[in-house]
Write an enzyme that holds these catalytic residues in place. Structure first.
Site, PDB file in Angstrom:
ATOM      1  NE  ARG A   1      -3.214   0.740  -0.630  1.00 47.65           N
ATOM      2  CZ  ARG A   1      -3.294   0.972  -1.949  1.00 47.65           C
ATOM      3  NH1 ARG A   1      -2.903   2.127  -2.474  1.00 47.65           N
ATOM      4  NH2 ARG A   1      -3.772   0.061  -2.754  1.00 47.65           N
TER       5      ARG A   1
ATOM      6  CE  LYS B   1      -2.295  28.236  -6.135  1.00 47.42           C
ATOM      7  NZ  LYS B   1      -3.364  28.746  -7.031  1.00 47.42           N
TER       8      LYS B   1
ATOM      9  CE  LYS C   1       0.691  35.161  -6.024  1.00 45.88           C
ATOM     10  NZ  LYS C   1       0.335  33.735  -6.212  1.00 45.88           N
TER      11      LYS C   1
ATOM     12  CD  GLU D   1      -0.294  37.610  -9.047  1.00 39.45           C
ATOM     13  OE1 GLU D   1       0.153  36.548  -8.588  1.00 39.45           O
ATOM     14  OE2 GLU D   1      -1.260  38.217  -8.565  1.00 39.45           O
TER      15      GLU D   1
ATOM     16  CG  ASP E   1      -3.398  36.265 -11.407  1.00 36.98           C
ATOM     17  OD1 ASP E   1      -3.316  35.035 -11.581  1.00 36.98           O
ATOM     18  OD2 ASP E   1      -4.079  36.785 -10.512  1.00 36.98           O
TER      19      ASP E   1
END
Lengths: 281, 281, 281, 281, 281, 281
Positions: free
Chosen positions: F102, F137, F169, F199, F220
């Site tokens: 597993r 992410k 950002k 960005e 973006d």
């Protein structure tokens, strides 16, 4: 004061260092000689002029043994210290403070030693336009802290490890069949946020590298004359980094050749400790 | 060759150092520039004369990335090296060897630097009967390795941490109300396998300490004259350790006062790296 | 109350023990049966007379699950407990307290068991001048805690590990070609803060050892008669430690032979738990 | 031989235990007294009759210090030992073997002690149909090993932690407002692979519990008479577990009441070590 | 709000995740662009409807970088979210909050994704009496968190690992010589708090399994018709679990066959992230 | 076959995952149902077409439980798989193989799922000149493995963490008072091997950013029309990265606008598992 590393990165190192010193029996001497509950006021100060780094480690070391300790930071990371300057004042449980003392000083002395030596190099090239940078010749397990100390001394960081920039050295060149093919292979392999640097050891190899337009070219052990020639040939199209045997004696002349960056291994591999002590009030 | 630390102690440090350098992406340059499966033969050698230490770290670093690497050790820990002397020959996977190179050299250079400086102090006092010893002023997390390097350089180790011997310093003396009471408290507190050392800063305090018969008395920053006086007063009943600001310039004169041990913080806190490199065959 | 180990040493053990018990799903029972936010007041008390140790572990275990818990320590480490005596009173989140209960009790019961058995040995030799000491026969990973518990019981610690004292045993003697050569090799090898102990198994071997003047001689499985003879021969020049098969029945007679130290493996390897429980108010 | 835990679970514990013993300086005695490269043949054997457990720990401890050691296991985990029986024969580097000896014996002695005591309980109830089981009263950090030792002694394991079964005890009953509501809350909360056990302290509470049909009911500190009554009332519909103050003297009578399971905390919290030694050939 | 895991289990994961993101140099961007000491107010909210899980991870991530952060939880684990719903409001050090943002969101998005998908399955079988359960097909190292997220979505947990229940699958059946012998071996081997489940792939094998009365029988990839037949044959004597290729399209029909439990690997191995963001106020 | 991460990075993750699954009791089922010493031959194969990644994890998982296992890799990381394709053949201890199954599959399925989804995006933009890249992410603790899987799928990696590139950002822009000042602050702060990306969310902001000449500009959530306009305005002077809501449906059109890089969070945050199984021969 220079921006520091978060405690979440530093604290495991500090706690491991305390455990290394406390061993399996704790501080035999303090337990034997000092009454439980006694308090102590003391001051961290530098016996020599320099630049401080590692204040956060010192603070975490003391708080790890006495979470109620009162610590007043007088000189934060990156501050210049005159000989005798006080760095911090502490009022804490006496046993805890003396048990943490050596660990706190080991971090503080070593990191301040790096910051102090770095600052000497940075000051030596002041006004030339050249930046001083470190290398990966750091103490195993302490790279993040030592690179931080370099920043405290006013210099920039070279890459942090093998994975945040490409640095093509002689063995890579040999394996790839030349500096040109090596640069081309690197460009084909890595992402758009990775800079590529190639090391060259002669003007001929410089030309070969320039033809492939890497981001940075490292001029390894070049004479001053060759450094000047390299600057002329590069015509500002790439960042030029001088490297190899740089000392406080030679660094200004190197900077005056017009190179952009000078990397100095000694910042981290051979900086003597800054002599900092803890004096009871 | 000096007896080393078991791999079970060293290996976690070496693996953590490799992980620190490999980061989250591995060795971008070697993967890009070197074909998978390529082999490389190379030699670790010292650019300068010195004493080697850390060969086991180098070996473990390479084997961690290529368990099939062939490594022949030519100079084991503690061996003296002439400038240019080969330390080891390696035949290994090319990517693995180049990825491990910096980590291996960081251990080897730092530990050999300590061994080399230590050996200079040991040689300087040869024939005097005084022993050189280190301190706890070591790099956080590397104490076991650095104390080993000191042994490779021919010196003895001072205590390993806070729990394997008592060392009564000025703050303990102050807290206990005198060096005499401090020694008595220590004797009452610790087990029969723990030595007790007390630091004194004057001949008067020495007399007070001698009256309590600790195992060792540290003479902190004594003049040569006072050191001689201390030797005379102690009459061989305790081990005398000179400490404080010892340099290669001053160490022989200190040794010739007749003290038994001279402790030198610089061995571990300020030893410059020994310049060792990896040269491809 | 006996001086404890710093939380920085104890806390990782306590957190690992909690994680071991909580597993991958947490405390199924408390989550199912107890309302979120419910509070509980409870008292740790001992069902039998003894000596308490491990109160700090108990405290850290509860605080790890409820940092706002209120814990009042009534009996600190080293305190004697009558049967039924309360050790601490706790008011905490009910789920947190019940989830931490078993971990807290496992530390407290085991360490108090060691302290209690130790105290019985210490009391048995009271007035004889002999000290009781532990051995390295401790539970793997818990040596620092168990050696602390021995101190709580009023005894001294033997060495903490392989690196803080020399203990020459039969196999070392055989390898070195006799107890005399072994002691000489040890003296030549270790630093000035390391005590040297040699184990002997006969009066003849004792004489051989005495000639080399180690710090301590361990008399292994000597009869009472031979212990007395050994004390006579040693004439106070070395510390004598009796060892081997010491029980509460035999310890006083051994102590009365005049030996300085009696080491007892059973303190840590065979102490039954002290029965401590948590009773809800 | 009893099925063991995989090395991947055991090895980190063994390595941590070795590091605990080796400290920051390694085995001072063996390095001083034994020539590098010397070999040693020796045998692990038990001074007393018992059941062995922890052979894998012993093996891993020696291999960690000498990967080339030759170890022949003569008695695997779970085997019964006569007094004097050999467990394993080892031929290894002499320093490595002596450095690993204490760690190997600490695991082996403690785990074999548990297996031996467990076997005594299991033998005592032979033929009654009752099973012996352990509890969560294990040494912090060693639960997996100690539960394994219990299996080596022929008993079954109770739950491994807080998350693999529900065990409703008096405090949960109090919080939920009765044993009935507590069982109902547990059934509503947990998955279909989790067994539910409820502790009761009287026949009245047993009836309340039986009405909710948990998987297991623990009869806490019931008299023999009440145990028999409980067996009669349960009519085989639930598993009945007797618990509380079980000793070798009382266990057979308890088993003969017809309960299914008897849990014994002493198996892990108070088992004396089995005296195992290493004898050089 | 669903009962969560204790911080003592979650915190090491959160800190390791932060260290993974901060690397050896910390958050270059926030240090460069944001003034030290600046504050920021922001809100975590979901761009889509779903069920939230992992709020505790988010909280711990922010507190690890700013212990003084003020965090108000608006929707706790297990709460249903409308698109646009606010989950928490945060006021914190600006650098700390932005450095923690991605780590917090990675936990929150992934765990909420699992909770959201789980809830869809649970809602799809509402009223049928069948329970939804997860599997061991979880992300390595995150099983405790992902099983918690499944509970937040309203489902039950299957076993947590290899050691808290027996699950006999085809390879075990083959090795044991049939499902009957396999169940008998399991019953003979495990303790009284371990449930036994056997997987069968046909009605014939179901009959063989039923004869041995395990606790649970898993019907692997059965047609709806065969599921209904299995329910009829089992007559409520064992728990029946349907497994294999269950989707939101098929789950209700499966549930309506009368099986007790439906296990869905996709809950943890293929749940898309729930799109949660951090918006500055 | 794609260049992998060194085992020294992967092995701790694999061992931690095995420990997570084995828990405190090991694999109850395999121990109960399979004879000690039995062998098993089996094959890992994919039930669906895809791209394999994580073969090294699978191999290390099996070797951790059976160091003598024979594993033949048929498809290395990065290979395309037809439905039903065999990935590796294994002959190993039966218990070990089933205990590792597993864990091996959890790594293999998840990483192959990422590689497979990545390959679909890469194929979708073939011939356009645009590169596909991942984001941060990723699953906490698995970033190195997941970024490796992205490379196996034919895409490039975006930055590995907060410290290997600057990514400005919206919140950084707000704090710095505009994208221009933010880029200038970044250029002044970081070293010469760090790329700077900013960005922007509009063409107006693009112009402001272009004036400061960062290395990369992230567009973006731009419309296709605006992406085309951005490409025109940038005139090849910076790398343009499109980001935000990219799907397999939209990615080709985005690529055809002429942007250099398209970053896709779904590669790591929402890739469904690739269904891989282990079939006994």
């Amino acid at each position: 004061m220079t921006a520091g590393l978060p405690d979440v990165v530093v604290e495991p190192l500090v706690r491991a260092a305390l455990a290394e010193d406390l061993g399996r029996g704790g501080d035999l001497t303090s337990i034997a000689c000092i009454d439980a509950g006694a308090r102590l006021s003391a001051r961290f100060s530098s016996r020599r002029a320099g630049v401080v780094a590692g204040v956060g480690c010192m603070r975490l070391a003391i708080l790890a043994l006495d979470p109620q300790a009162h610590i007043e930071i007088l000189k934060g990371d990156g501050a210049r210290l005159a000989a005798g300057a006080a760095i911090a004042e502490v009022e804490a449980d006496a046993r805890a403070l003396l048990s943490a003392e050596r660990t706190a000083l080991n971090f503080l002395g070593r990191l301040s030693g790096i910051a102090t030596l770095t600052r000497a190099f940075v000051d030596a090239v002041e006004g030339t336009g050249a930046a001083i940078t470190d290398t990966r010749k750091t103490t195993p397990l302490l790279r993040a802290l030592e690179k931080h100390a370099v920043r405290c001394g006013g210099a920039r960081n070279h890459r942090f490890g093998l994975d945040d920039a490409v640095l093509i050295k002689d063995n890579h060149v040999a394996a790839a069949g030349g500096v040109g093919p090596a640069i081309r292979r690197a460009k084909a392999a890595v992402g758009h946020l990775v800079r590529i640097e190639a090391e060259v050891d002669s003007l001929g190899q410089l030309d070969e590298a320039l033809a492939e337009a890497p981001d940075v070219i490292m001029l390894d052990n070049f004479s001053l004359e060759d450094l000047r020639a390299a600057v002329a040939r590069a015509m500002g199209k790439v960042v030029l980094e001088a490297s190899g045997g740089v000392s406080l004696t030679t660094v200004r002349a190197i900077a005056e050749t017009g190179v952009d960056v000078i990397s100095v291994g000694a910042l981290t591999h051979s900086a003597p400790v800054l002599d900092i002590g803890l004096d009871v009030a």
